[in-house]
Design a protein around this motif. Sequence first.
Motif, PDB file in Angstrom:
ATOM      1  N   ARG A 241      13.661   8.752 -22.413  1.00 18.81           N
ATOM      2  CA  ARG A 241      12.734   9.611 -23.153  1.00 18.81           C
ATOM      3  C   ARG A 241      13.250  11.049 -23.225  1.00 18.81           C
ATOM      4  NH1 ARG A 241       7.526   9.470 -24.614  1.00 18.81           N
ATOM      5  NH2 ARG A 241       7.154   7.484 -23.534  1.00 18.81           N
ATOM      6  N   ARG A 242      13.191  11.611 -24.427  1.00 16.69           N
ATOM      7  CA  ARG A 242      13.612  12.983 -24.641  1.00 16.69           C
ATOM      8  C   ARG A 242      12.382  13.856 -24.861  1.00 16.69           C
ATOM      9  NH1 ARG A 242      18.987  13.111 -25.839  1.00 16.69           N
ATOM     10  NH2 ARG A 242      18.801  15.089 -26.929  1.00 16.69           N
ATOM     11  N   SER A 243      12.600  15.150 -24.971  1.00 12.97           N
ATOM     12  CA  SER A 243      11.485  16.052 -25.242  1.00 12.97           C
ATOM     13  C   SER A 243      10.916  15.783 -26.626  1.00 12.97           C
ATOM     14  CB  SER A 243      11.965  17.510 -25.152  1.00 12.97           C
ATOM     15  OG  SER A 243      12.872  17.764 -26.218  1.00 12.97           O
ATOM     16  N   ASP A 244       9.732  16.327 -26.905  1.00 13.49           N
ATOM     17  CA  ASP A 244       9.089  16.074 -28.194  1.00 13.49           C
ATOM     18  C   ASP A 244       9.956  16.572 -29.348  1.00 13.49           C
ATOM     19  OD1 ASP A 244       6.972  14.940 -26.927  1.00 13.49           O
ATOM     20  OD2 ASP A 244       5.747  16.767 -26.912  1.00 13.49           O
ATOM     21  N   GLN A 245      10.609  17.712 -29.167  1.00 10.60           N
ATOM     22  CA  GLN A 245      11.456  18.244 -30.221  1.00 10.60           C
ATOM     23  C   GLN A 245      12.652  17.334 -30.469  1.00 10.60           C
ATOM     24  OE1 GLN A 245      12.973  22.142 -29.449  1.00 10.60           O
ATOM     25  NE2 GLN A 245      14.144  22.272 -31.352  1.00 10.60           N
ATOM     26  N   GLN A 246      13.260  16.862 -29.377  1.00 11.35           N
ATOM     27  CA  GLN A 246      14.415  15.986 -29.518  1.00 11.35           C
ATOM     28  C   GLN A 246      14.016  14.640 -30.106  1.00 11.35           C
ATOM     29  OE1 GLN A 246      15.451  16.363 -25.398  1.00 11.35           O
ATOM     30  NE2 GLN A 246      17.337  17.454 -25.891  1.00 11.35           N
ATOM     31  N   LYS A 247      12.840  14.114 -29.671  1.00  9.57           N
ATOM     32  CA  LYS A 247      12.379  12.829 -30.192  1.00  9.57           C
ATOM     33  C   LYS A 247      12.126  12.911 -31.687  1.00  9.57           C
ATOM     34  CE  LYS A 247       9.066  10.904 -27.911  1.00  9.57           C
ATOM     35  NZ  LYS A 247       7.820  10.829 -27.127  1.00  9.57           N
ATOM     36  N   ALA A 248      11.640  14.093 -32.161  1.00 11.15           N
ATOM     37  CA  ALA A 248      11.328  14.246 -33.576  1.00 11.15           C
ATOM     38  C   ALA A 248      12.587  14.199 -34.429  1.00 11.15           C
ATOM     39  CB  ALA A 248      10.586  15.562 -33.790  1.00 11.15           C
ATOM     40  N   GLU A 249      13.735  14.504 -33.827  1.00  6.76           N
ATOM     41  CA  GLU A 249      14.972  14.514 -34.588  1.00  6.76           C
ATOM     42  C   GLU A 249      15.398  13.112 -35.002  1.00  6.76           C
ATOM     43  OE1 GLU A 249      17.789  16.437 -32.140  1.00  6.76           O
ATOM     44  OE2 GLU A 249      16.772  18.367 -32.138  1.00  6.76           O
ATOM     45  N   PHE A 250      14.983  12.092 -34.265  1.00  6.37           N
ATOM     46  CA  PHE A 250      15.381  10.723 -34.590  1.00  6.37           C
ATOM     47  C   PHE A 250      14.404  10.113 -35.587  1.00  6.37           C
ATOM     48  CE2 PHE A 250      14.974   6.139 -33.850  1.00  6.37           C
ATOM     49  CZ  PHE A 250      16.247   5.757 -34.230  1.00  6.37           C
ATOM     50  N   LYS A 251      14.925   9.733 -36.744  1.00  9.90           N
ATOM     51  CA  LYS A 251      14.119   9.099 -37.771  1.00  9.90           C
ATOM     52  C   LYS A 251      14.752   7.753 -38.101  1.00  9.90           C
ATOM     53  CE  LYS A 251      12.627  13.474 -39.820  1.00  9.90           C
ATOM     54  NZ  LYS A 251      12.602  14.309 -41.051  1.00  9.90           N
ATOM     55  N   PRO A 252      14.205   6.682 -37.541  1.00 13.69           N
ATOM     56  CA  PRO A 252      14.809   5.375 -37.793  1.00 13.69           C
ATOM     57  C   PRO A 252      14.766   5.017 -39.268  1.00 13.69           C
ATOM     58  CG  PRO A 252      12.639   5.149 -36.774  1.00 13.69           C
ATOM     59  CD  PRO A 252      12.992   6.593 -36.726  1.00 13.69           C
ATOM     60  N   GLY A 253      15.888   4.525 -39.768  1.00 15.58           N
ATOM     61  CA  GLY A 253      15.959   4.120 -41.157  1.00 15.58           C
ATOM     62  C   GLY A 253      15.564   2.664 -41.308  1.00 15.58           C
ATOM     63  N   THR A 254      15.774   2.160 -42.481  1.00 15.55           N
ATOM     64  CA  THR A 254      15.474   0.759 -42.765  1.00 15.55           C
ATOM     65  C   THR A 254      16.750  -0.069 -42.635  1.00 15.55           C
ATOM     66  OG1 THR A 254      15.932   0.987 -45.131  1.00 15.55           O
ATOM     67  CG2 THR A 254      13.687   1.490 -44.369  1.00 15.55           C
ATOM     68  N   THR A 255      16.586  -1.367 -42.735  1.00 16.68           N
ATOM     69  CA  THR A 255      17.749  -2.256 -42.704  1.00 16.68           C
ATOM     70  C   THR A 255      18.690  -1.958 -43.867  1.00 16.68           C
ATOM     71  OG1 THR A 255      16.489  -3.992 -41.594  1.00 16.68           O
ATOM     72  CG2 THR A 255      18.471  -4.669 -42.772  1.00 16.68           C
ATOM     73  N   VAL A 256      18.124  -1.675 -45.031  1.00 12.46           N
ATOM     74  CA  VAL A 256      18.945  -1.337 -46.201  1.00 12.46           C
ATOM     75  C   VAL A 256      19.722  -0.056 -45.954  1.00 12.46           C
ATOM     76  CG1 VAL A 256      18.888  -0.719 -48.650  1.00 12.46           C
ATOM     77  CG2 VAL A 256      17.411  -2.547 -47.789  1.00 12.46           C
ATOM     78  N   ASP A 257      19.078   0.932 -45.323  1.00 18.74           N
ATOM     79  CA  ASP A 257      19.772   2.177 -44.985  1.00 18.74           C
ATOM     80  C   ASP A 257      20.966   1.910 -44.068  1.00 18.74           C
ATOM     81  OD1 ASP A 257      17.958   3.680 -46.442  1.00 18.74           O
ATOM     82  OD2 ASP A 257      16.645   4.026 -44.720  1.00 18.74           O
ATOM     83  N   MET A 258      20.776   1.014 -43.090  1.00 20.39           N
ATOM     84  CA  MET A 258      21.865   0.709 -42.171  1.00 20.39           C
ATOM     85  C   MET A 258      23.019   0.021 -42.902  1.00 20.39           C
ATOM     86  SD  MET A 258      23.161   0.904 -39.197  1.00 20.39           S
ATOM     87  CE  MET A 258      21.772   1.450 -38.192  1.00 20.39           C
ATOM     88  N   ILE A 259      22.707  -0.883 -43.806  1.00 20.91           N
ATOM     89  CA  ILE A 259      23.765  -1.556 -44.582  1.00 20.91           C
ATOM     90  C   ILE A 259      24.555  -0.537 -45.393  1.00 20.91           C
ATOM     91  CG2 ILE A 259      24.205  -3.188 -46.465  1.00 20.91           C
ATOM     92  CD1 ILE A 259      21.792  -4.790 -45.481  1.00 20.91           C
ATOM     93  N   ARG A 260      23.850   0.390 -46.025  1.00 23.73           N
ATOM     94  CA  ARG A 260      24.525   1.437 -46.802  1.00 23.73           C
ATOM     95  C   ARG A 260      25.405   2.298 -45.904  1.00 23.73           C
ATOM     96  NH1 ARG A 260      19.197   3.321 -50.247  1.00 23.73           N
ATOM     97  NH2 ARG A 260      19.269   1.657 -51.834  1.00 23.73           N
ATOM     98  N   LYS A 261      24.909   2.620 -44.716  1.00 17.82           N
ATOM     99  CA  LYS A 261      25.679   3.447 -43.786  1.00 17.82           C
ATOM    100  C   LYS A 261      26.973   2.756 -43.385  1.00 17.82           C
ATOM    101  CE  LYS A 261      25.386   5.429 -39.125  1.00 17.82           C
ATOM    102  NZ  LYS A 261      24.506   5.594 -37.927  1.00 17.82           N
ATOM    103  N   ILE A 262      26.882   1.457 -43.084  1.00 13.33           N
ATOM    104  CA  ILE A 262      28.067   0.703 -42.669  1.00 13.33           C
ATOM    105  C   ILE A 262      29.088   0.640 -43.798  1.00 13.33           C
ATOM    106  CG2 ILE A 262      28.909  -1.579 -41.968  1.00 13.33           C
ATOM    107  CD1 ILE A 262      26.170  -1.977 -40.586  1.00 13.33           C
ATOM    108  N   ILE A 263      28.628   0.337 -44.998  1.00 17.94           N
ATOM    109  CA  ILE A 263      29.543   0.226 -46.148  1.00 17.94           C
ATOM    110  C   ILE A 263      30.177   1.581 -46.459  1.00 17.94           C
ATOM    111  CG2 ILE A 263      29.657  -0.235 -48.630  1.00 17.94           C
ATOM    112  CD1 ILE A 263      27.555  -2.389 -48.236  1.00 17.94           C
TER     113      ILE A 263
END
Length: 419
Positions: A241-263
């Motif tokens: 667990r990180r601080s609230d500010q650090q936790k806010a920085e992480f925005k999980p993407g979708t599966t499609v976003d991950m596929i685009r990132k890999i490609i």
Amino acid sequence: MRDAEDNPLPGHSWDVQSSVDRFLYNNEIVIAATSASILSVLAGYPFDSLKTRMQAYRFGSAWACLTQTYAAEGLAGFYRGVVPLLLSVSAFRSVSFTMYTNTKAFLNQTILPISADEQLGSLCAYRRIAANAYISGAAGGCVVATLNAPLEFVKIQRQLERLIHTAQQQQAEAGAAARASAKSLRTAGSGVPPAADPAVLPAKAAVPTVGEVFVGPASAGIVAGDDHAIAGTRGRKPPVRRSDQQKAEFKPGTTVDMIRKIIKKRGVVGLYSGYVPHLLRDGFGTGLYFTFYELLKHSLINYNAGLYSRPSTDPPTAADLAAAEVPLVHMLAGGLGGTVVWLFLFPIDLAKSVIQREALSDSPKYRSTLEFVAKHWKKRGLVGFYHGLGPQLIRSFPVHSLNFLVYEQVTRFCRSRGP
């Protein structure tokens, strides 16, 4: 799939019940495999997620992994990446079971025929059953591994998404602290700092407080691994667990976003990162899986039918064997077979998880599966290849029991709807 009977004459139609029965009978394998797959995935995915996290990062125990994941990500964290698996597993499981069933039928009729006498428990029969099941299962496993590899890689990346993101932040923070210290030293013109001045040692720059990122092994019972150094510590440790500010920085993407990132980062071929250990695991593993299942199932049926207690002159009849194939047989054979096979497969799966974890890194530590195996063996020995086995074994028996119970019972139901 079964061949359908001739269509009715024009102007005639089946009633609804007849159409449903025909559909069930003609598609028994697909329906049974799909039903078993969905239930198995929903029941076992949280354990699979824990297993992947423990393989990729060094947690002190399965309980530490579970509690830290829940604290940082909530219940949704245990199902991160489940969507592509749910969408694909039904189709791939159907392909696997269809190939297995058809290949087994072909071998039984041609290369490895089994006589009625042999099916009653002879050693020769068990050898043929094992050979037939292994060849049929391995063939299906290799095909499914090739089709499923991209989605498996996406699933791994989604499961580790938050941990990888936080670890990258730790590295960036440690690097920034080191650069700031070096800059202050150059500005002061003092050269090497005195040993007694801890303020300029970036590896121990601060002691984490409650809610901040974990950087030491004692806070949560986490054991340092043998991977990249993070924040001045030895080993790739799981961020918590990180601080609230650090936790806010992480925005999980979708599966499609991950596929685009890999490609974008590795091209289309990047979707097949870790393909070699994946192919080895699924080809070799599926063959073993069906082999253990068939051997255990036939042994339990023969035992229930009284084969081993009857005189050789009074063997069980076909009706006795059919009556002996009760649901408990499928549950025990599936659960035991699925559990035992993972004792053989877990080192391969560990290598796959680590290689896929490193696949998108700009500076991966391991250039190949063989390099990882050699270094890991030298440093940790055989025991090191079984880190994270606990959640997998806890998951295996109930999930594989459920898988074959549902598959066999749905198959039996669909066959009962036929002519």
